[in-house]
Design a protein around this motif. Structure first.
Motif, PDB file in Angstrom:
ATOM      1  N   SER A  75       4.866  -3.461  -1.015  1.00  0.00           N
ATOM      2  CA  SER A  75       4.836  -3.308   0.447  1.00  0.00           C
ATOM      3  C   SER A  75       6.167  -3.725   1.057  1.00  0.00           C
ATOM      4  O   SER A  75       6.654  -3.100   2.013  1.00  0.00           O
TER       5      SER A  75
ATOM      6  N   ILE B 228       8.733  -0.919   0.495  1.00  0.00           N
ATOM      7  CA  ILE B 228       8.601   0.187   1.440  1.00  0.00           C
ATOM      8  C   ILE B 228       9.225  -0.171   2.783  1.00  0.00           C
ATOM      9  O   ILE B 228       9.915   0.636   3.413  1.00  0.00           O
TER      10      ILE B 228
ATOM     11  N   GLN C   6      11.478   9.255   2.599  1.00  0.00           N
ATOM     12  CA  GLN C   6      10.232  10.007   2.432  1.00  0.00           C
ATOM     13  C   GLN C   6       9.253   9.319   1.483  1.00  0.00           C
ATOM     14  O   GLN C   6       8.137   9.786   1.299  1.00  0.00           O
ATOM     15  N   HIS C   7       9.674   8.208   0.891  1.00  0.00           N
ATOM     16  CA  HIS C   7       8.815   7.529  -0.080  1.00  0.00           C
ATOM     17  C   HIS C   7       7.691   6.787   0.632  1.00  0.00           C
ATOM     18  O   HIS C   7       7.895   6.167   1.672  1.00  0.00           O
ATOM     19  N   THR C   8       6.501   6.875   0.065  1.00  0.00           N
ATOM     20  CA  THR C   8       5.364   6.105   0.549  1.00  0.00           C
ATOM     21  C   THR C   8       4.883   5.181  -0.561  1.00  0.00           C
ATOM     22  O   THR C   8       5.153   5.420  -1.748  1.00  0.00           O
ATOM     23  N   LEU C   9       4.164   4.155  -0.152  1.00  0.00           N
ATOM     24  CA  LEU C   9       3.629   3.214  -1.131  1.00  0.00           C
ATOM     25  C   LEU C   9       2.719   3.933  -2.124  1.00  0.00           C
ATOM     26  O   LEU C   9       2.810   3.727  -3.342  1.00  0.00           O
ATOM     27  N   GLU C  10       1.865   4.797  -1.616  1.00  0.00           N
ATOM     28  CA  GLU C  10       0.913   5.501  -2.478  1.00  0.00           C
ATOM     29  C   GLU C  10       1.622   6.419  -3.456  1.00  0.00           C
ATOM     30  O   GLU C  10       1.280   6.468  -4.638  1.00  0.00           O
ATOM     31  N   SER C  11       2.632   7.158  -3.000  1.00  0.00           N
ATOM     32  CA  SER C  11       3.307   8.101  -3.894  1.00  0.00           C
ATOM     33  C   SER C  11       4.066   7.378  -5.001  1.00  0.00           C
ATOM     34  O   SER C  11       4.072   7.820  -6.155  1.00  0.00           O
TER      35      SER C  11
ATOM     36  N   LYS D 102       0.621  -4.182  -4.120  1.00  0.00           N
ATOM     37  CA  LYS D 102       1.200  -4.117  -2.779  1.00  0.00           C
ATOM     38  C   LYS D 102       1.755  -5.464  -2.343  1.00  0.00           C
ATOM     39  O   LYS D 102       2.765  -5.534  -1.642  1.00  0.00           O
TER      40      LYS D 102
END
Length: 283
Positions: free
Chosen positions: A54, A57, A65-70, A97
């Motif tokens: 977390s 991010i 464009q990066h997300t935690l989920e990806s 996270k």
């Protein structure tokens, strides 16, 4: 906030991305890189299930464009753990996270074993060097049970880099120096190689499938399916007592010792523990 962050390559394990960031950052000390990435100089960078993500991010450059989920789904081994631990996956995800990374392995440390060394496919290595100008560690190649490249159908080699290595900042690039192709050539029978292909293909599907769109099954459901199949084959009784010796013999006969030993399963002295999945919640 970071001024840049390397774009992960296809199937690159996040551990490798962190090391590439360190190499490009100009930082002399690795703890400086940890502070920039995670707001902490004291975390342990894990190859399979990294944590403090977390913070990562939040520190990424604007317009990233990066997300935690990806990052977790595409560049860590979390999907492999989550498939087989539906009751624990939310907790594991929460630990990844946050800051409590030491809690991640509660209940799973004895269940999943990473390879001793980073693995690589020689053909992928040269293709990556040609395409990207550098090689990197592929996530699938480090996944337990995968011994064959699903793209090139060749047996993976061991690098000389230990996968449990505190010097994570030195192993981001799968260099020719670290990946001596002549160092490890395994010769398996064709039947064993076919099994290895099937296992690698199945694991790749598990790692990339969107399980959110599929009905969720608890471990008890899988346990019951196994028991029913064993009863049909006269390997278990109606009250769920498994004939362990008969099952072990059929298991060995079906897969063969070469294949099982390739996966790190000790077949000597009847030392195959097949029965945890059959004893689930029976005590």
């Amino acid at each position: 906030m970071l001024s840049f962050f390397p774009t992960p390559y296809p199937d690159e394990i996040l551990y490798s991305v962190f090391a590439r960031y360190h190499a490009r950052s100009g930082n002399i000390k690795p703890d400086e890189t940890l502070q920039e990435l995670f707001n902490s100089r004291n975390i342990i960078v894990r190859p399979d299930l990294p944590y403090n993500l977390s913070y990562l991010i939040k520190n990424l450059p604007l317009l990233s464009q990066h997300t935690l989920e990806s990052l977790i789904q595409k560049h860590t081994l979390y999907p492999m753990y989550a498939v087989f631990m539906p009751d624990s996956k939310s907790a594991i995800l929460g630990y990844m996270k946050g800051e409590l990374g030491t809690y991640i392995y509660r209940g799973i440390a004895s269940s999943v074993y990473l390879p001793k060394y980073f693995r690589f496919c020689p053909k992928c290595l040269f293709e990556d060097l040609h395409t990207f100008g550098e090689a990197y560690w592929h996530r699938l190649h480090q996944t337990p049970g995968v011994l064959v490249c699903t793209i090139h159908d060749v047996v993976l080699n061991d690098s000389i880099v230990p996968i449990w290595n505190n010097k994570w900042y030195q192993v981001g690039i799968a260099s020719l120096e670290n990946c001596p192709i002549s160092n490890v050539t395994r010769n398996y029978s064709e039947s064993t190689k076919e099994w290895l292909r099937l296992i690698a293909s199945d694991i790749e599907w598990l790692m990339t499938c969107d399980f959110k769109s599929l009905p969720s099954k608890e471990l008890d459901w899988f346990h019951i399916q196994y028991i029913v199949l064993l009863i049909k084959r006269n390997l278990a009784t109606l009250d769920r007592q498994v004939y362990e010796q008969g099952l072990r013999q059929k298991f060995l006969s079906f897969y063969g010792s070469e294949f099982l030993e390739a996966l790190g399963i000790n077949v000597s002295n009847n030392n195959i523990n097949l029965f945890k999945i059959f004893r689930l919640h029976l005590e």
